[in-house]
Design an enzyme around this catalytic site. Structure first.
Site, short mmCIF file in Angstrom:
data_model
loop_
_atom_site.label_atom_id
_atom_site.label_comp_id
_atom_site.label_asym_id
_atom_site.label_seq_id
_atom_site.Cartn_x
_atom_site.Cartn_y
_atom_site.Cartn_z
CG ASP A 12 19.94 75.83 -119.57
OD1 ASP A 12 20.07 77.07 -119.66
OD2 ASP A 12 20.90 75.06 -119.47
CG ASP A 14 24.80 77.22 -123.81
OD1 ASP A 14 24.73 77.00 -125.03
OD2 ASP A 14 24.95 78.36 -123.33
#
Length: 174
Positions: A12, A14
């Site tokens: 992922d 952020d």
């Protein structure tokens, strides 16, 4: 000729690659976690492909344009390249709803699986939200790791307080 499927490290963005400051799209606001580079290098040496899998609803919300996002992507890719790390591809969902790519749906991971002939069961997904873990599970990824100070324990993934703590675990187990 026989080709082996490749394993992948799905990340992922952020909260895993960079500090999550909510809807980051400017280069000056993007702050890498230092450990992300060591983590990626470790898995590249083990012949994993590295992918970024990221929801980017800020585009649909009108907070920033797709062009802004892609400019930041080029910056991120260049920073990894400077450290001899190749990110195979960035998959992103610019939508808010009604699509197959927005996590927790597995669309982005499955697209990578098909495009790069990934051995999904032996791949790894690292995220910071439950939706990341659900997307990985929905795609068939068995090695799911949540990096989150609030540690939302569940039986299908392992939780860690920090990327540093996770990296120690991964080096001992992968």
């Amino acid at each position: 000729m026989f080709f082996m499927k490749r394993k992948a490290l799905f990340l992922d963005r952020d909260g895993v690659i960079n500090i999550d400051k909510k809807y980051v799209y400017k280069i000056e606001d993007f702050e890498f976690y230092n450990e992300i580079f060591d983590l990626c290098k470790y898995f590249i040496l083990k012949d994993y492909l590295v992918f970024i899998i990221t929801n980017q609803s800020g585009i649909a919300r009108g907070y920033y344009s797709e062009e802004d996002f892609l400019k930041l992507c080029n910056f991120v890719l260049n920073e990894f390249t400077k450290k001899d790390i190749t990110i195979s591809k960035i998959y992103y969902c610019p939508h808010l709803e009604n699509c197959e790519c927005r996590k927790p749906k597995p669309g982005m991971i499955l697209k990578a699986k098909n495009e790069f002939d990934i051995d999904i069961k032996n791949s790894i997904f690292i995220g910071d939200n439950l939706s990341d873990m659900q997307a990985g599970k929905n795609a068939g990824v068995k090695n799911l790791f949540l990096v989150n100070k609030d540690l939302q324990k569940q039986d299908y993934f392992k939780s860690f307080f920090s990327l540093k703590e996770l990296l120690i675990f991964l080096k001992q187990n992968f």
